[in-house]
Write a protein that holds these residues in place. Structure first.
Motif, PDB file in Angstrom:
ATOM      1  N   LEU A 180      28.461  16.372 -17.347  1.00  0.00           N
ATOM      2  CA  LEU A 180      28.232  16.911 -18.857  1.00  0.00           C
ATOM      3  C   LEU A 180      27.781  18.345 -18.902  1.00  0.00           C
ATOM      4  CD1 LEU A 180      27.016  13.430 -20.004  1.00  0.00           C
ATOM      5  CD2 LEU A 180      29.299  14.274 -20.122  1.00  0.00           C
ATOM      6  N   HIS A 181      27.120  18.903 -17.930  1.00  0.00           N
ATOM      7  CA  HIS A 181      26.498  20.236 -17.905  1.00  0.00           C
ATOM      8  C   HIS A 181      27.722  21.180 -18.491  1.00  0.00           C
ATOM      9  CE1 HIS A 181      23.404  19.157 -14.387  1.00  0.00           C
ATOM     10  NE2 HIS A 181      23.184  18.293 -15.790  1.00  0.00           N
ATOM     11  N   ILE A 182      27.150  21.827 -19.476  1.00  0.00           N
ATOM     12  CA  ILE A 182      28.046  22.863 -20.073  1.00  0.00           C
ATOM     13  C   ILE A 182      27.907  24.143 -19.184  1.00  0.00           C
ATOM     14  CG2 ILE A 182      27.796  22.007 -22.470  1.00  0.00           C
ATOM     15  CD1 ILE A 182      26.062  24.442 -23.040  1.00  0.00           C
ATOM     16  N   ASN A 183      28.942  24.979 -19.288  1.00  0.00           N
ATOM     17  CA  ASN A 183      28.862  26.456 -18.646  1.00  0.00           C
ATOM     18  C   ASN A 183      28.953  26.197 -16.956  1.00  0.00           C
ATOM     19  OD1 ASN A 183      28.620  27.788 -21.011  1.00  0.00           O
ATOM     20  ND2 ASN A 183      26.517  27.609 -20.979  1.00  0.00           N
ATOM     21  N   GLN A 184      29.542  24.818 -16.643  1.00  0.00           N
ATOM     22  CA  GLN A 184      29.654  24.945 -15.375  1.00  0.00           C
ATOM     23  C   GLN A 184      30.955  25.579 -14.818  1.00  0.00           C
ATOM     24  OE1 GLN A 184      31.352  20.731 -14.053  1.00  0.00           O
ATOM     25  NE2 GLN A 184      30.181  20.222 -15.734  1.00  0.00           N
ATOM     26  N   SER A 185      30.891  26.036 -13.659  1.00  0.00           N
ATOM     27  CA  SER A 185      32.063  26.877 -13.176  1.00  0.00           C
ATOM     28  C   SER A 185      32.399  26.506 -11.763  1.00  0.00           C
ATOM     29  CB  SER A 185      31.777  28.459 -13.166  1.00  0.00           C
ATOM     30  OG  SER A 185      30.608  28.801 -12.642  1.00  0.00           O
ATOM     31  N   PRO A 186      33.048  25.492 -11.524  1.00  0.00           N
ATOM     32  CA  PRO A 186      33.456  25.048 -10.094  1.00  0.00           C
ATOM     33  C   PRO A 186      34.383  25.998  -9.638  1.00  0.00           C
ATOM     34  CG  PRO A 186      34.231  23.735 -11.759  1.00  0.00           C
ATOM     35  CD  PRO A 186      33.375  24.444 -12.510  1.00  0.00           C
ATOM     36  N   LEU A 187      34.461  26.286  -7.967  1.00  0.00           N
ATOM     37  CA  LEU A 187      35.291  27.080  -7.345  1.00  0.00           C
ATOM     38  C   LEU A 187      36.535  26.196  -7.312  1.00  0.00           C
ATOM     39  CD1 LEU A 187      32.983  28.841  -4.920  1.00  0.00           C
ATOM     40  CD2 LEU A 187      33.857  29.673  -7.097  1.00  0.00           C
ATOM     41  N   GLN A 188      37.809  26.612  -6.835  1.00  0.00           N
ATOM     42  CA  GLN A 188      38.740  25.918  -6.579  1.00  0.00           C
ATOM     43  C   GLN A 188      38.635  24.764  -5.345  1.00  0.00           C
ATOM     44  OE1 GLN A 188      42.475  27.853  -5.651  1.00  0.00           O
ATOM     45  NE2 GLN A 188      43.724  26.110  -6.469  1.00  0.00           N
ATOM     46  N   ARG A 189      37.649  25.193  -4.530  1.00  0.00           N
ATOM     47  CA  ARG A 189      37.629  24.442  -3.536  1.00  0.00           C
ATOM     48  C   ARG A 189      36.646  23.164  -3.949  1.00  0.00           C
ATOM     49  NH1 ARG A 189      36.170  28.938  -0.582  1.00  0.00           N
ATOM     50  NH2 ARG A 189      33.845  28.608  -0.935  1.00  0.00           N
ATOM     51  N   HIS A 190      35.980  23.282  -4.822  1.00  0.00           N
ATOM     52  CA  HIS A 190      35.213  22.104  -5.283  1.00  0.00           C
ATOM     53  C   HIS A 190      36.114  20.725  -5.884  1.00  0.00           C
ATOM     54  CE1 HIS A 190      31.623  25.042  -5.995  1.00  0.00           C
ATOM     55  NE2 HIS A 190      31.444  24.406  -4.785  1.00  0.00           N
ATOM     56  N   GLY A 191      37.294  21.383  -6.339  1.00  0.00           N
ATOM     57  CA  GLY A 191      38.276  20.628  -7.010  1.00  0.00           C
ATOM     58  C   GLY A 191      38.389  20.788  -8.244  1.00  0.00           C
ATOM     59  N   LYS A 192      39.243  19.888  -9.125  1.00  0.00           N
ATOM     60  CA  LYS A 192      39.539  20.296 -10.376  1.00  0.00           C
ATOM     61  C   LYS A 192      38.348  20.447 -11.389  1.00  0.00           C
ATOM     62  CE  LYS A 192      43.328  18.315 -12.195  1.00  0.00           C
ATOM     63  NZ  LYS A 192      44.345  17.182 -12.443  1.00  0.00           N
ATOM     64  N   HIS A 193      38.659  21.373 -12.135  1.00  0.00           N
ATOM     65  CA  HIS A 193      37.194  21.291 -13.299  1.00  0.00           C
ATOM     66  C   HIS A 193      37.339  20.296 -14.247  1.00  0.00           C
ATOM     67  CE1 HIS A 193      34.662  23.478 -16.021  1.00  0.00           C
ATOM     68  NE2 HIS A 193      34.839  24.670 -15.990  1.00  0.00           N
ATOM     69  N   LEU A 194      36.439  19.396 -13.941  1.00  0.00           N
ATOM     70  CA  LEU A 194      36.456  18.003 -14.579  1.00  0.00           C
ATOM     71  C   LEU A 194      35.683  18.069 -16.000  1.00  0.00           C
ATOM     72  CD1 LEU A 194      35.638  15.679 -11.648  1.00  0.00           C
ATOM     73  CD2 LEU A 194      37.771  16.212 -12.545  1.00  0.00           C
ATOM     74  N   TYR A 195      34.751  19.233 -16.096  1.00  0.00           N
ATOM     75  CA  TYR A 195      34.159  19.208 -17.516  1.00  0.00           C
ATOM     76  C   TYR A 195      35.290  19.612 -18.443  1.00  0.00           C
ATOM     77  CZ  TYR A 195      31.344  21.061 -21.372  1.00  0.00           C
ATOM     78  OH  TYR A 195      30.856  21.379 -22.512  1.00  0.00           O
ATOM     79  N   LEU A 241      34.933  -0.710 -19.200  1.00  0.00           N
ATOM     80  CA  LEU A 241      34.084   0.396 -19.252  1.00  0.00           C
ATOM     81  C   LEU A 241      34.161   0.974 -17.809  1.00  0.00           C
ATOM     82  CD1 LEU A 241      31.524   1.755 -20.266  1.00  0.00           C
ATOM     83  CD2 LEU A 241      30.211   0.167 -18.998  1.00  0.00           C
ATOM     84  N   ILE A 242      34.368   2.455 -17.761  1.00  0.00           N
ATOM     85  CA  ILE A 242      34.264   3.031 -16.542  1.00  0.00           C
ATOM     86  C   ILE A 242      32.773   3.402 -16.156  1.00  0.00           C
ATOM     87  CG2 ILE A 242      35.326   5.048 -15.140  1.00  0.00           C
ATOM     88  CD1 ILE A 242      37.291   2.731 -15.582  1.00  0.00           C
ATOM     89  N   TYR A 243      32.110   3.022 -15.161  1.00  0.00           N
ATOM     90  CA  TYR A 243      30.520   3.319 -15.151  1.00  0.00           C
ATOM     91  C   TYR A 243      30.521   4.427 -14.042  1.00  0.00           C
ATOM     92  CZ  TYR A 243      25.995   1.652 -14.593  1.00  0.00           C
ATOM     93  OH  TYR A 243      24.503   1.653 -14.703  1.00  0.00           O
ATOM     94  N   LEU A 244      30.034   5.627 -14.653  1.00  0.00           N
ATOM     95  CA  LEU A 244      30.243   6.831 -13.651  1.00  0.00           C
ATOM     96  C   LEU A 244      28.709   7.003 -13.010  1.00  0.00           C
ATOM     97  CD1 LEU A 244      32.657   8.914 -15.409  1.00  0.00           C
ATOM     98  CD2 LEU A 244      33.229   7.713 -13.636  1.00  0.00           C
ATOM     99  N   THR A 245      28.481   7.018 -11.682  1.00  0.00           N
ATOM    100  CA  THR A 245      27.205   7.234 -11.106  1.00  0.00           C
ATOM    101  C   THR A 245      27.438   8.549  -9.813  1.00  0.00           C
ATOM    102  OG1 THR A 245      27.547   5.723  -9.243  1.00  0.00           O
ATOM    103  CG2 THR A 245      26.307   4.968 -11.506  1.00  0.00           C
ATOM    104  N   SER A 246      28.418   8.809  -9.406  1.00  0.00           N
ATOM    105  CA  SER A 246      28.766   9.709  -8.572  1.00  0.00           C
ATOM    106  C   SER A 246      28.524  11.119  -8.908  1.00  0.00           C
ATOM    107  CB  SER A 246      30.254   9.505  -7.890  1.00  0.00           C
ATOM    108  OG  SER A 246      30.433   8.335  -7.412  1.00  0.00           O
ATOM    109  N   PRO A 247      27.972  11.961  -8.133  1.00  0.00           N
ATOM    110  CA  PRO A 247      27.968  13.519  -8.377  1.00  0.00           C
ATOM    111  C   PRO A 247      29.472  13.922  -8.922  1.00  0.00           C
ATOM    112  CG  PRO A 247      27.454  13.150  -6.293  1.00  0.00           C
ATOM    113  CD  PRO A 247      27.511  11.824  -6.650  1.00  0.00           C
ATOM    114  N   THR A 248      29.466  15.104  -9.602  1.00  0.00           N
ATOM    115  CA  THR A 248      30.761  15.504  -9.892  1.00  0.00           C
ATOM    116  C   THR A 248      31.800  16.198  -8.900  1.00  0.00           C
ATOM    117  OG1 THR A 248      29.686  15.971 -12.035  1.00  0.00           O
ATOM    118  CG2 THR A 248      31.960  16.791 -11.771  1.00  0.00           C
ATOM    119  N   TYR A 249      31.309  16.704  -7.855  1.00  0.00           N
ATOM    120  CA  TYR A 249      32.167  17.631  -6.909  1.00  0.00           C
ATOM    121  C   TYR A 249      31.872  17.229  -5.573  1.00  0.00           C
ATOM    122  CZ  TYR A 249      33.128  19.988 -11.337  1.00  0.00           C
ATOM    123  OH  TYR A 249      33.599  20.438 -12.436  1.00  0.00           O
TER     124      TYR A 249
END
Lengths: 114, 130
Positions: free
Chosen positions: A46-61, A4-12
């Motif tokens: 899991l939030h739909i319609n998220q639009s991270p900038l390139q500086r935030h990192g890879k678009h994980l959604y 199990l990969i247990y994710l608790t950290s914020p995305t970006y």
């Protein structure tokens, strides 16, 4: 052996969540039985319609829809956290009651938390 | 019991690497257990940077791990993707990225996450330090 990969950290705000997902994908590539669960700040993945900038990192959604190609079909969240969320979430999740959550944790041999 | 260690905490901003070394030493000195290997991931990969020079009167945790690994013949694996992202490269990666020099300390080895999966398969317990 179930992992199990247990994710608790914020995305970006750090690399933790991305590096947790990387491990999940490699486990899937090696045909290991791997599941994901998300709680707390990690739910932002899991939030739909998220639009991270390139500086935030890879678009994980965008990774989420590809999980099935790695045979990762179980993505668990807590039922009570879903009720508190007003934002629409990715639809591939399985929500679990508190008891089912604890049972799910016990069902895994290895748990990696990120 | 056969153990493996999975370390993710930075060697400078956390004590994960220090606590893990204490644990590893206790395992080896206890005599009843074995250690299959140690896998460094996330910010723990900074441990393999041979350019890191703590003051002489402070613990050099990277060197202490290296000494431990040499003494007990324990492999120290460093996630290759996490390390390269953080500027830690061996000779072949330095050549690939056309860098003037490499900085992976000995006896650390760059390996993929598949090595962590192998470790978890062959171990009775994986212990995480973050």
């Amino acid at each position: 052996m179930k992992t199990l990969i247990y994710l608790t950290s914020p995305t970006y705000s750090s690399l933790a969540l991305k590096e947790g997902l990387d491990l999940a994908l490699v486990l899937g590539t090696f045909e290991q039985d791997v599941s994901l669960c998300l709680t707390g700040d990690a739910l932002s993945l899991l939030h739909i319609n998220q639009s991270p900038l390139q500086r935030h990192g890879k678009h994980l959604y965008k990774l989420l829809d590809g999980l099935e190609f790695y045979d990762i079909v179980n993505v668990y969240v807590k039922e009570d956290e879903l009720h508190n969320s007003t934002i629409e979430l990715w639809d591939g999740i399985t929500s679990l009651s508190q008891d089912a959550w604890h049972s799910m944790l016990r069902d895994h041999t290895h748990i990696y938390r990120f | 019991m056969k153990f493996s260690l999975f370390i993710t905490g930075s060697p400078t901003s956390t004590k994960a690497c220090h606590s893990a070394l204490d644990f590893a030493l206790a395992l080896m000195r206890g005599g009843d257990h074995s250690l299959a290997g140690v896998f460094f991931y996330e910010d723990a990969t900074y441990i393999a940077n041979q350019f890191a020079m703590p003051p002489r009167d402070e613990c050099h945790i990277g060197q202490e791990w290296a000494d431990f690994a040499t003494q007990y013949e324990i492999p120290l694996y460093v996630c290759i993707a996490a390390a390269i992202r953080r500027g830690i490269v061996n000779d072949s990666e330095a050549k690939r990225y056309e860098l003037d020099t490499s900085n992976l300390a000995k006896p650390y080895q760059l390996e993929g996450l598949g090595t962590l999966i192998s470790l978890s398969s062959e171990s009775d317990r994986i212990v995480r330090f973050r």
